[in-house]
Design a protein around this motif. Structure first.
Motif, PDB file in Angstrom:
ATOM      1  N   PRO A 246      26.600  72.230   2.907  1.00  0.00           N
ATOM      2  CA  PRO A 246      25.232  72.703   3.201  1.00  0.00           C
ATOM      3  C   PRO A 246      24.944  74.102   2.691  1.00  0.00           C
ATOM      4  N   HIS A 247      25.945  74.985   2.726  1.00  0.00           N
ATOM      5  CA  HIS A 247      25.716  76.342   2.235  1.00  0.00           C
ATOM      6  C   HIS A 247      25.552  76.358   0.718  1.00  0.00           C
ATOM      7  N   LEU A 248      26.236  75.480   0.023  1.00  0.00           N
ATOM      8  CA  LEU A 248      26.022  75.374  -1.421  1.00  0.00           C
ATOM      9  C   LEU A 248      24.604  74.895  -1.724  1.00  0.00           C
ATOM     10  N   SER A 249      24.133  73.903  -0.982  1.00  0.00           N
ATOM     11  CA  SER A 249      22.775  73.403  -1.234  1.00  0.00           C
ATOM     12  C   SER A 249      21.735  74.467  -0.924  1.00  0.00           C
ATOM     13  N   ARG A 250      21.945  75.253   0.131  1.00  0.00           N
ATOM     14  CA  ARG A 250      20.981  76.320   0.445  1.00  0.00           C
ATOM     15  C   ARG A 250      21.046  77.441  -0.574  1.00  0.00           C
ATOM     16  N   TRP A 251      22.231  77.738  -1.068  1.00  0.00           N
ATOM     17  CA  TRP A 251      22.376  78.854  -2.002  1.00  0.00           C
ATOM     18  C   TRP A 251      21.674  78.559  -3.326  1.00  0.00           C
ATOM     19  N   PHE A 252      21.743  77.310  -3.772  1.00  0.00           N
ATOM     20  CA  PHE A 252      21.107  76.964  -5.045  1.00  0.00           C
ATOM     21  C   PHE A 252      19.605  76.756  -4.902  1.00  0.00           C
ATOM     22  N   ASP A 253      19.123  76.452  -3.698  1.00  0.00           N
ATOM     23  CA  ASP A 253      17.682  76.241  -3.499  1.00  0.00           C
ATOM     24  C   ASP A 253      17.291  76.811  -2.140  1.00  0.00           C
ATOM     25  N   LEU A 306      29.275  82.599   0.401  1.00  0.00           N
ATOM     26  CA  LEU A 306      27.914  82.086   0.235  1.00  0.00           C
ATOM     27  C   LEU A 306      26.997  82.575   1.347  1.00  0.00           C
ATOM     28  N   MET A 307      27.505  82.651   2.578  1.00  0.00           N
ATOM     29  CA  MET A 307      26.685  83.158   3.678  1.00  0.00           C
ATOM     30  C   MET A 307      26.318  84.619   3.462  1.00  0.00           C
ATOM     31  N   ARG A 308      27.279  85.427   2.997  1.00  0.00           N
ATOM     32  CA  ARG A 308      26.994  86.842   2.759  1.00  0.00           C
ATOM     33  C   ARG A 308      25.989  87.015   1.628  1.00  0.00           C
ATOM     34  N   SER A 309      26.168  86.278   0.541  1.00  0.00           N
ATOM     35  CA  SER A 309      25.231  86.405  -0.575  1.00  0.00           C
ATOM     36  C   SER A 309      23.852  85.888  -0.205  1.00  0.00           C
ATOM     37  N   GLY A 310      23.799  84.821   0.621  1.00  0.00           N
ATOM     38  CA  GLY A 310      22.507  84.333   1.075  1.00  0.00           C
ATOM     39  C   GLY A 310      21.778  85.343   1.940  1.00  0.00           C
ATOM     40  N   GLY A 311      22.528  86.056   2.799  1.00  0.00           N
ATOM     41  CA  GLY A 311      21.906  87.112   3.600  1.00  0.00           C
ATOM     42  C   GLY A 311      21.377  88.240   2.750  1.00  0.00           C
ATOM     43  N   ARG A 312      22.117  88.629   1.701  1.00  0.00           N
ATOM     44  CA  ARG A 312      21.618  89.695   0.816  1.00  0.00           C
ATOM     45  C   ARG A 312      20.375  89.256   0.068  1.00  0.00           C
ATOM     46  N   ARG A 313      20.341  87.978  -0.354  1.00  0.00           N
ATOM     47  CA  ARG A 313      19.164  87.501  -1.077  1.00  0.00           C
ATOM     48  C   ARG A 313      17.941  87.470  -0.178  1.00  0.00           C
ATOM     49  N   ARG A 314      18.117  87.094   1.094  1.00  0.00           N
ATOM     50  CA  ARG A 314      16.985  87.122   2.015  1.00  0.00           C
ATOM     51  C   ARG A 314      16.513  88.548   2.262  1.00  0.00           C
ATOM     52  N   ALA A 315      17.476  89.483   2.323  1.00  0.00           N
ATOM     53  CA  ALA A 315      17.101  90.875   2.525  1.00  0.00           C
ATOM     54  C   ALA A 315      16.320  91.408   1.328  1.00  0.00           C
ATOM     55  N   VAL A 316      16.717  90.989   0.123  1.00  0.00           N
ATOM     56  CA  VAL A 316      16.004  91.421  -1.074  1.00  0.00           C
ATOM     57  C   VAL A 316      14.591  90.858  -1.095  1.00  0.00           C
TER      58      VAL A 316
END
Length: 380
Positions: A246-253, A306-316
């Motif tokens: 699920p984290h891979l699917s969220r990270w790509f989209d 992936l969770m850490r990078s997803g959090g940074r992308r949301r912050a950006v």
């Protein structure tokens, strides 16, 4: 997926060149290489594909239903309950047909997941459900350890390999035994995906939109049990696939919802299991290692990254909006048309004799007089 499929079918003893794979599968090659490919490697590849897809989809269902990215089958007692249901008859020397094993796994998985919801309380927060699930999973794993102490040496080796999740020595019979359960789970997933998007809003908002959150959460758990238990009965609890996919699917989209994430979670789960099975079979050849050991070894660090990078992308993404809000002027005292500050009546101000001059902006007097002192614009 294509690269891991070619490696899974070609590499090993005996090795088969990629250009001969089609002939070996379709033409019924009766040589040793053809028999190994068609009777051992192809069903193992299909089982990895189906098992990964089921675990990936079940992981997304649990995470969206409980609104927690750490809600995985291993943390809710579902996988441990299914493993306990399959391992108990083996240790107790109960001779049961192979077709009954998925039923035992479903009973065990439903017992683990239902016990988690019962102890946590269905109406409590998703965090409480997750913490209670970790405790229930630990209790079920303790019961598995008791069974392993009771087992003899041969059964102990089988149980140990099974609990780590292995695709070794799986045949066409194991693959065909999964299709009836998939025919039940696939339509349920299609119906469940829009409800997961509503549950993501929270219980109160879901109730306002006409979705009964408690019943929907129980239905999501039932679908996850139907997806996880048959796979666990065949190849054991392959760890952390339901966390990583699920984290891979969220990270790509990241902008999509549960309806679009669900098929991608199934696809990424299949890729994870297929990729992990290649080193599991070849890394320490001729000894095979469990595929679940490789998914846990590689999946947990990758999921955390992936969770850490997803959090940074949301912050950006929130950055420009936050900076615009920071530049917005804070509400302050109003300015009158003549530049005077309208602070309203001040505490402790005394009236001049005679009630004050209406043209001097005095603080005393009636409210209408105070309004007139602020100028025509504020008075209007």
């Amino acid at each position: 997926m294509a690269a891991s499929s070619v490696c899974a079918l070609s590499l090993g003893t005996p090795s088969v060149p990629p250009h001969r794979l089609v002939a070996a599968v379709l033409d019924g090659d009766t040589s040793l290489a053809g028999i190994v490919v068609t009777e051992l490697r192809v069903p193992r590849l299909l089982l990895a594909l189906v098992a990964g897809a089921c675990l990936g989809a079940a992981g997304l269902v649990l995470q969206e239903a409980l609104r927690n990215p750490l809600a995985v089958p291993e943390m809710l007692g579902v996988s441990s309950g299914a493993a306990l249901g399959v391992a108990a008859p083996l240790v107790l020397a109960l001779s049961l047909p192979a077709a009954v094993q998925p039923l035992l796994a479903i009973v065990g998985a439903a017992l683990g997941g239902g016990l988690t919801l019962l102890v946590a309380g269905i109406g409590r927060s998703p965090s409480a459900v997750l913490l209670t699930g970790a405790a229930v999973a630990a209790a079920l794993q303790a019961a598995l350890l008791v069974l392993m102490v009771m087992a003899d040496q041969l059964d102990l080796q089988l149980i140990y390999r099974y609990l780590l999740g292995s695709l070794s020595a799986r045949t066409w019979e194991d693959v065909t035994g999964l299709w009836p359960w998939l025919l039940v789970a696939a339509p349920a997933l299609v119906l469940c995906a829009p409800v997961l998007s509503v549950l993501r809003l929270g219980d109160e908002d879901a109730e306002a939109l006409g979705v009964r959150a408690q019943r929907a959460r129980l239905a999501a758990l039932a679908i996850a049990v139907v997806l996880i238990a048959p796979v666990t009965a065949v190849c054991g609890p392959v760890a952390w696939v339901g966390f990583l996919a699920p984290h891979l699917s969220r990270w790509f989209d990241p902008a999509a919802g549960a309806v679009r994430w669900l098929p991608w979670s199934a696809a990424w789960g299949a890729v994870v299991v297929m990729v992990a099975d290649v080193p599991a079979r070849l890394a320490l050849a001729p000894v095979e290692t469990p595929a679940g050991a490789w998914t846990a070894l590689l999946g947990v660090p990758a999921g955390v990254a992936l969770m850490r990078s997803g959090g940074r992308r949301r912050a950006v993404r929130r950055g420009p909006a936050a900076s615009a809000a920071a530049r917005e002027p804070l509400p302050g005292p109003r300015k009158a048309a003549f530049g005077a500050v309208d602070e309203g009546p001040r505490a402790g101000a005394s009236d001049h004799a005679g009630g004050g001059d209406p043209g001097c902006g005095g603080s005393g007097g009636s409210p209408s007089r105070a309004l007139r002192t602020t100028g025509g614009e504020d008075a209007r």
